[in-house]
Scaffold this active site. Structure first.
Site, PDB file in Angstrom:
ATOM      1  N   TYR A   1       1.059  -1.367  -0.201  1.00  0.00           N
ATOM      2  CA  TYR A   1      -0.079   0.369  -0.327  1.00  0.00           C
ATOM      3  C   TYR A   1       0.730   1.057   0.052  1.00  0.00           C
ATOM      4  O   TYR A   1       1.856   1.301  -0.077  1.00  0.00           O
ATOM      5  CB  TYR A   1      -1.190  -0.388   1.015  1.00  0.00           C
ATOM      6  CG  TYR A   1      -0.105   0.229   2.843  1.00  0.00           C
ATOM      7  CD1 TYR A   1       0.528  -0.730   2.976  1.00  0.00           C
ATOM      8  CD2 TYR A   1      -0.555   1.765   3.468  1.00  0.00           C
ATOM      9  CE1 TYR A   1       0.939   0.035   4.184  1.00  0.00           C
ATOM     10  CE2 TYR A   1      -0.221   2.071   4.628  1.00  0.00           C
ATOM     11  CZ  TYR A   1       1.120   1.938   4.982  1.00  0.00           C
ATOM     12  OH  TYR A   1       1.621   1.647   6.027  1.00  0.00           O
TER      13      TYR A   1
ATOM     14  N   ARG B   1       7.887   3.362  -4.884  1.00  0.00           N
ATOM     15  CA  ARG B   1       7.815   3.205  -3.232  1.00  0.00           C
ATOM     16  C   ARG B   1       7.357   1.673  -3.335  1.00  0.00           C
ATOM     17  O   ARG B   1       7.493   0.631  -3.489  1.00  0.00           O
ATOM     18  CB  ARG B   1       8.409   3.196  -2.866  1.00  0.00           C
ATOM     19  CG  ARG B   1       8.782   2.909  -0.951  1.00  0.00           C
ATOM     20  CD  ARG B   1       8.131   3.527   0.204  1.00  0.00           C
ATOM     21  NE  ARG B   1       6.735   4.483   0.372  1.00  0.00           N
ATOM     22  CZ  ARG B   1       6.581   4.933   1.270  1.00  0.00           C
ATOM     23  NH1 ARG B   1       7.770   5.361   2.130  1.00  0.00           N
ATOM     24  NH2 ARG B   1       5.948   5.444   1.411  1.00  0.00           N
TER      25      ARG B   1
ATOM     26  N   ARG C   1      -7.323 -20.743  -0.889  1.00  0.00           N
ATOM     27  CA  ARG C   1      -6.009 -20.318   0.012  1.00  0.00           C
ATOM     28  C   ARG C   1      -5.511 -21.304   0.352  1.00  0.00           C
ATOM     29  O   ARG C   1      -5.403 -22.482   0.429  1.00  0.00           O
ATOM     30  CB  ARG C   1      -7.213 -19.954   1.217  1.00  0.00           C
ATOM     31  CG  ARG C   1      -5.909 -19.660   2.326  1.00  0.00           C
ATOM     32  CD  ARG C   1      -6.337 -19.653   4.048  1.00  0.00           C
ATOM     33  NE  ARG C   1      -5.015 -19.254   4.774  1.00  0.00           N
ATOM     34  CZ  ARG C   1      -4.983 -19.758   5.281  1.00  0.00           C
ATOM     35  NH1 ARG C   1      -4.586 -21.553   5.212  1.00  0.00           N
ATOM     36  NH2 ARG C   1      -3.686 -19.704   6.388  1.00  0.00           N
TER      37      ARG C   1
ATOM     38  N   HIS D   1      -0.756 -21.475   0.379  1.00  0.00           N
ATOM     39  CA  HIS D   1       0.075 -20.203   1.014  1.00  0.00           C
ATOM     40  C   HIS D   1       1.133 -19.873  -0.052  1.00  0.00           C
ATOM     41  O   HIS D   1       1.233 -18.834  -0.094  1.00  0.00           O
ATOM     42  CB  HIS D   1       1.091 -20.622   1.741  1.00  0.00           C
ATOM     43  CG  HIS D   1       0.368 -20.970   3.849  1.00  0.00           C
ATOM     44  ND1 HIS D   1      -0.503 -21.946   4.072  1.00  0.00           N
ATOM     45  CD2 HIS D   1       0.800 -20.484   4.397  1.00  0.00           C
ATOM     46  CE1 HIS D   1      -1.010 -21.284   4.849  1.00  0.00           C
ATOM     47  NE2 HIS D   1      -0.094 -20.263   5.748  1.00  0.00           N
TER      48      HIS D   1
ATOM     49  N   LYS E   1       6.520  -1.686   1.905  1.00  0.00           N
ATOM     50  CA  LYS E   1       4.909  -1.109   2.529  1.00  0.00           C
ATOM     51  C   LYS E   1       4.067  -1.879   2.845  1.00  0.00           C
ATOM     52  O   LYS E   1       2.752  -1.693   1.293  1.00  0.00           O
ATOM     53  CB  LYS E   1       4.839   0.034   2.356  1.00  0.00           C
ATOM     54  CG  LYS E   1       4.225   1.044   2.498  1.00  0.00           C
ATOM     55  CD  LYS E   1       4.551   2.321   2.432  1.00  0.00           C
ATOM     56  CE  LYS E   1       3.221   3.390   3.202  1.00  0.00           C
ATOM     57  NZ  LYS E   1       3.195   3.338   4.586  1.00  0.00           N
TER      58      LYS E   1
ATOM     59  N   GLU F   1      12.446   3.076  13.734  1.00  0.00           N
ATOM     60  CA  GLU F   1      10.800   3.975  13.373  1.00  0.00           C
ATOM     61  C   GLU F   1      10.264   3.813  14.200  1.00  0.00           C
ATOM     62  O   GLU F   1      10.326   3.454  15.148  1.00  0.00           O
ATOM     63  CB  GLU F   1      10.981   3.828  11.736  1.00  0.00           C
ATOM     64  CG  GLU F   1       9.814   2.341  11.893  1.00  0.00           C
ATOM     65  CD  GLU F   1       9.889   2.318  10.735  1.00  0.00           C
ATOM     66  OE1 GLU F   1       9.860   2.943   9.868  1.00  0.00           O
ATOM     67  OE2 GLU F   1      10.025   0.817  10.106  1.00  0.00           O
TER      68      GLU F   1
ATOM     69  N   LEU G   1      11.605   1.459   6.467  1.00  0.00           N
ATOM     70  CA  LEU G   1      10.930   2.014   5.336  1.00  0.00           C
ATOM     71  C   LEU G   1      11.253   3.392   5.279  1.00  0.00           C
ATOM     72  O   LEU G   1      11.925   3.644   5.798  1.00  0.00           O
ATOM     73  CB  LEU G   1       9.195   2.076   5.794  1.00  0.00           C
ATOM     74  CG  LEU G   1       8.709   2.444   4.888  1.00  0.00           C
ATOM     75  CD1 LEU G   1       8.038   0.800   4.047  1.00  0.00           C
ATOM     76  CD2 LEU G   1       7.428   3.850   5.041  1.00  0.00           C
TER      77      LEU G   1
END
Ligand code: PDD
Length: 283
Positions: free
Chosen positions: A32, A51, A102, A104, A149, A181, A205
């Site tokens: 995101y 990014r 589903r 992995h 991110k 951070e 990040l």
């Protein structure tokens, strides 16, 4: 109701539907971005787009439909359709690996990613920027690819909740005795008049705001070392601040209920806060 973008369509938020098998939902398998919008303009778009591409490559998610020009046009339409041409806002962008049975490992080739973008109103907390905020320290419990991110944010969720329960704005996280951070911010200290921030490794990040501040630091002839500082040093730093897309430069004036420096916004923090504001509102 606001208009959002989902997989090529602009729809009212309440009508936007994703599958219960979406891997963003099942695994946190996605990337995101949060982009600031000031007077209808996207702030530092290129850096966010770059990014995001790096994050998608890092997770080996197909980048089809996520090139910078396409996503920028999506954001601009959302700005226009949601009354963000004046004032401030943010755009949230998310790309997940898509919906599939589903398992992995990656879904079958050709599985379409889920691409979502949504606007939000935003208002700067001027009083907090001016007077400073409370912080707490908290263990950094995240995985070892904090440079990506990803939408999986359990470490930051628990850290921010601990901060909220302590009446604080941000949790300053530490790993192996080093400050990494904030839960949703990068972190700088001033130690003996010199700025210090954690270096870019897989444990933080690469914040866009952090990068802009380093440019400002150079332009002002200030000194900043990209070198870790420790949890032990933290109570004795002269100034402490966190930064990010929705945080700007935010002084932390008390940490774990004890004052940092004189318990007020320090001069270097104030200089950087004002210089960043000048860039944000330069449009
Ligand atoms: N957070 N570090 C972490 C862990 C973050 O989540 C963020 C941003 C930052 C600051 O990066 P930038 O300057 O590029 O915004 C640093 C966003 C805003 C969020 O999760 O809402």
């Amino acid at each position: 109701m606001s208009t959002v973008y989902l997989n090529g369509q602009f729809v009212p938020k309440g009508e936007a539907m994703i599958s219960v098998e979406d891997r963003g939902f099942l695994f946190g398998d996605g990337i995101y971005e949060v982009v600031r919008v000031v007077e209808g303009k996207l702030f530092t778009w290129d850096a966010h787009a770059t990014r995001m591409a790096q994050g998608l490559d890092g997770l080996r998610i197909d980048r089809t439909g996520t090139d910078s020009a396409t996503l920028k046009a999506v954001c601009e339409r959302l700005i226009a359709d949601n009354g963000l041409a004046s004032g401030e806002g943010t755009i949230y962008l998310q790309v997940s690996r898509g919906a599939a049975t589903r398992v992995h490992h990656f879904p079958p080739a050709g599985t379409k990613t889920t691409i979502y973008a949504a606007p939000a109103a935003f208002k700067v907390n001027t009083a907090m920027r001016t007077h400073g905020a409370k912080g707490i320290t908290h263990p950094d419990q995240r995985w070892a690819r904090c440079d990506l991110k990803t939408v999986n944010l359990l470490g930051p969720v628990l850290a921010r909740q601990a901060a909220a329960e302590a009446g604080a704005y941000e949790a300053i996280m530490h790993r192996d005795g080093m400050i990494t951070e904030g839960a949703a911010t990068n972190c700088f200290a001033v130690i003996d008049g010199v700025l210090r921030t954690a270096p870019l490794t897989n444990y933080i990040l690469p914040g866009i705001t952090r990068g802009i501040l380093l440019e400002i630091v150079r332009a002002h002839g200030m000194r900043c070392e990209e070198r870790p500082f420790t949890l032990r040093e933290l109570p004795f730093v002269d100034e402490l601040f966190v930064c990010g897309t929705t945080t700007d430069v935010q002084a932390i004036v008390t940490l774990d209920e004890k004052p940092i420096g004189h318990g007020a916004v320090g001069p270097i923090t104030a200089t950087l806060r004002d210089a960043l504001a000048a860039r944000l509102y330069a449009h």
